[in-house]
Design a protein around this motif. Structure first.
Motif, PDB file in Angstrom:
ATOM      1  N   ASP A   1     -16.705 -12.808  78.510  1.00  0.00           N
ATOM      2  CA  ASP A   1     -15.447 -13.733  78.749  1.00  0.00           C
ATOM      3  C   ASP A   1     -15.835 -15.071  79.300  1.00  0.00           C
ATOM      4  O   ASP A   1     -15.454 -16.307  78.898  1.00  0.00           O
ATOM      5  CB  ASP A   1     -14.538 -13.127  79.634  1.00  0.00           C
ATOM      6  CG  ASP A   1     -13.731 -11.951  78.688  1.00  0.00           C
ATOM      7  OD1 ASP A   1     -13.465 -12.060  77.728  1.00  0.00           O
ATOM      8  OD2 ASP A   1     -13.469 -10.683  79.515  1.00  0.00           O
ATOM      9  N   ILE A   2     -16.506 -15.007  80.547  1.00  0.00           N
ATOM     10  CA  ILE A   2     -17.129 -16.086  81.132  1.00  0.00           C
ATOM     11  C   ILE A   2     -17.896 -17.041  80.153  1.00  0.00           C
ATOM     12  O   ILE A   2     -17.652 -18.222  80.271  1.00  0.00           O
ATOM     13  CB  ILE A   2     -17.839 -15.855  82.232  1.00  0.00           C
ATOM     14  CG1 ILE A   2     -17.015 -14.690  83.334  1.00  0.00           C
ATOM     15  CG2 ILE A   2     -18.458 -16.945  83.082  1.00  0.00           C
ATOM     16  CD1 ILE A   2     -17.889 -14.225  84.353  1.00  0.00           C
ATOM     17  N   GLN A   3     -18.885 -16.365  79.425  1.00  0.00           N
ATOM     18  CA  GLN A   3     -19.515 -17.410  78.711  1.00  0.00           C
ATOM     19  C   GLN A   3     -18.900 -18.215  77.522  1.00  0.00           C
ATOM     20  O   GLN A   3     -18.950 -19.304  77.167  1.00  0.00           O
ATOM     21  CB  GLN A   3     -20.680 -16.560  77.916  1.00  0.00           C
ATOM     22  CG  GLN A   3     -21.677 -15.895  78.911  1.00  0.00           C
ATOM     23  CD  GLN A   3     -22.556 -14.862  78.298  1.00  0.00           C
ATOM     24  OE1 GLN A   3     -22.687 -14.587  77.051  1.00  0.00           O
ATOM     25  NE2 GLN A   3     -23.205 -14.277  79.374  1.00  0.00           N
ATOM     26  N   ALA A   4     -18.027 -17.164  77.028  1.00  0.00           N
ATOM     27  CA  ALA A   4     -16.995 -17.843  75.787  1.00  0.00           C
ATOM     28  C   ALA A   4     -16.133 -19.127  76.493  1.00  0.00           C
ATOM     29  O   ALA A   4     -16.068 -20.225  75.865  1.00  0.00           O
ATOM     30  CB  ALA A   4     -15.994 -16.794  75.305  1.00  0.00           C
ATOM     31  N   ALA A   5     -15.635 -18.816  77.561  1.00  0.00           N
ATOM     32  CA  ALA A   5     -14.785 -19.803  78.238  1.00  0.00           C
ATOM     33  C   ALA A   5     -15.523 -20.950  78.573  1.00  0.00           C
ATOM     34  O   ALA A   5     -15.106 -22.348  78.080  1.00  0.00           O
ATOM     35  CB  ALA A   5     -13.955 -19.175  79.520  1.00  0.00           C
ATOM     36  N   ASN A   6     -16.606 -20.817  79.100  1.00  0.00           N
ATOM     37  CA  ASN A   6     -17.527 -22.072  79.441  1.00  0.00           C
ATOM     38  C   ASN A   6     -17.959 -22.756  78.443  1.00  0.00           C
ATOM     39  O   ASN A   6     -17.772 -24.054  78.490  1.00  0.00           O
ATOM     40  CB  ASN A   6     -18.667 -21.629  80.471  1.00  0.00           C
ATOM     41  CG  ASN A   6     -18.184 -20.967  82.087  1.00  0.00           C
ATOM     42  OD1 ASN A   6     -17.060 -21.405  82.247  1.00  0.00           O
ATOM     43  ND2 ASN A   6     -19.208 -20.144  82.489  1.00  0.00           N
ATOM     44  N   ARG A   7     -18.401 -22.194  77.193  1.00  0.00           N
ATOM     45  CA  ARG A   7     -18.576 -22.672  76.132  1.00  0.00           C
ATOM     46  C   ARG A   7     -17.543 -23.503  75.426  1.00  0.00           C
ATOM     47  O   ARG A   7     -17.818 -24.615  74.692  1.00  0.00           O
ATOM     48  CB  ARG A   7     -19.241 -21.770  75.034  1.00  0.00           C
ATOM     49  CG  ARG A   7     -20.780 -21.305  75.576  1.00  0.00           C
ATOM     50  CD  ARG A   7     -20.999 -20.171  74.656  1.00  0.00           C
ATOM     51  NE  ARG A   7     -22.492 -19.483  75.179  1.00  0.00           N
ATOM     52  CZ  ARG A   7     -23.059 -18.618  74.572  1.00  0.00           C
ATOM     53  NH1 ARG A   7     -22.383 -17.935  73.437  1.00  0.00           N
ATOM     54  NH2 ARG A   7     -24.056 -18.005  74.883  1.00  0.00           N
ATOM     55  N   ALA A   8     -16.450 -23.183  75.712  1.00  0.00           N
ATOM     56  CA  ALA A   8     -15.302 -24.182  75.426  1.00  0.00           C
ATOM     57  C   ALA A   8     -14.631 -25.071  76.263  1.00  0.00           C
ATOM     58  O   ALA A   8     -13.749 -25.761  76.114  1.00  0.00           O
ATOM     59  CB  ALA A   8     -13.907 -23.059  75.088  1.00  0.00           C
ATOM     60  N   GLY A   9     -15.548 -25.085  77.537  1.00  0.00           N
ATOM     61  CA  GLY A   9     -15.097 -26.127  78.391  1.00  0.00           C
ATOM     62  C   GLY A   9     -13.944 -25.597  79.098  1.00  0.00           C
ATOM     63  O   GLY A   9     -13.367 -26.320  79.986  1.00  0.00           O
ATOM     64  N   VAL A  10     -13.717 -24.291  79.446  1.00  0.00           N
ATOM     65  CA  VAL A  10     -12.372 -23.472  80.366  1.00  0.00           C
ATOM     66  C   VAL A  10     -13.220 -23.022  81.437  1.00  0.00           C
ATOM     67  O   VAL A  10     -14.128 -22.355  81.096  1.00  0.00           O
ATOM     68  CB  VAL A  10     -11.784 -22.690  79.225  1.00  0.00           C
ATOM     69  CG1 VAL A  10     -10.819 -22.072  80.335  1.00  0.00           C
ATOM     70  CG2 VAL A  10     -11.048 -23.592  78.240  1.00  0.00           C
ATOM     71  N   ARG A  11     -12.718 -23.117  82.495  1.00  0.00           N
ATOM     72  CA  ARG A  11     -13.041 -22.368  83.850  1.00  0.00           C
ATOM     73  C   ARG A  11     -12.646 -20.873  83.552  1.00  0.00           C
ATOM     74  O   ARG A  11     -11.404 -20.582  83.109  1.00  0.00           O
ATOM     75  CB  ARG A  11     -12.370 -22.931  85.121  1.00  0.00           C
ATOM     76  CG  ARG A  11     -12.847 -24.210  85.319  1.00  0.00           C
ATOM     77  CD  ARG A  11     -12.434 -24.918  86.437  1.00  0.00           C
ATOM     78  NE  ARG A  11     -10.950 -24.778  86.375  1.00  0.00           N
ATOM     79  CZ  ARG A  11     -10.180 -24.725  87.355  1.00  0.00           C
ATOM     80  NH1 ARG A  11     -10.623 -24.725  88.705  1.00  0.00           N
ATOM     81  NH2 ARG A  11      -8.701 -24.764  87.145  1.00  0.00           N
TER      82      ARG A  11
END
Length: 221
Positions: free
Chosen positions: A172-182
């Motif tokens: 979840d964290i990796q997917a969010a970060n790759r989309a620019g989302v915290r």
């Protein structure tokens, strides 16, 4: 940063106590199709979608005829054997209402299939609390790829810095970060705080986040 407008929500292991059962469904279907897989190995993969789990466990591509059969059967096993026993984590519904009361748009961002997602939300009594929903059918690739988070942002109608993700796995964290989302994380899905260290904040479960909501990134965002 712009003002916070949306919360992108994982379901399994975040709102619903279902990660163990997803792993068991994978073990069951692999056994039915002649593959012997270790439960603990599967358990660590929950949070990714079937497009990644299936070939990793069996070497079978999800687009092959056997792969399609296995994915369909896994869903049947999960919904028939395990879904009826599942419960949301304590105060999950209250947390969603707290988000709504803060004026935030709630969008499901899960790598689960649409059918599983709908079943989980209904089983947990959470379906009516969501504003928008995205599932594996809305993404080319599952977490940790950013596709589902990007689809959820589109549904929310907001920019990456106007949303926060709530999840329970490093995927979840990796997917969010790759989309620019915290991403804010909870440990109730089975991952430790250390393993979720790339999140902007980590809580025990929805109840813990709700109890400390006023000091969380959701209140400060």
């Amino acid at each position: 940063m712009s003002g916070l407008k949306a919360v992108l929500l994982d379901v399994d292991g975040t709102l619903m106590d279902s990660n163990d059962e997803h792993a068991r469904a994978w073990v069951d279907v692999c056994q039915e199709f002649g593959f012997s897989v270790d439960y603990e190995r599967v358990r660590r993969m929950i949070g990714m979608g079937g497009d990644k789990v299936l070939p990793e466990l069996t070497g079978v591509d999800e687009e092959d005829e056997k792969g399609k059969q296995m994915k369909e059967r896994r869903g049947e096993i999960f919904r028939e054997r395990y879904l009826p026993t599942l419960k949301p984590f304590p105060r999950a519904a209250e947390l969603l209402r707290r988000f709504s009361d803060a004026g935030l748009t709630l969008v499901v961002a899960t790598s689960a299939s649409k059918t599983d997602m709908q079943g989980l939300l209904k089983q947990g009594g959470l379906e009516s609390l969501m504003d928008e929903k995205t599932s594996s059918s809305d993404a080319e690739a599952s977490k940790p790829d950013p596709d589902i988070v990007e689809a959820a942002l589109k549904r929310a109608g907001c920019a990456p810095d106007e949303a926060l993700m709530l999840g329970d796995t490093p995927y979840d964290i990796q997917a969010a970060n790759r989309a620019g989302v915290r991403c804010v994380a909870v440990t109730c899905g089975g991952w430790s705080a250390e393993e979720l260290g790339d999140a902007v904040a980590v809580y025990r479960d929805p109840a813990d986040l709700l109890a400390r909501f006023h000091e969380s990134p959701f209140a400060a965002g």
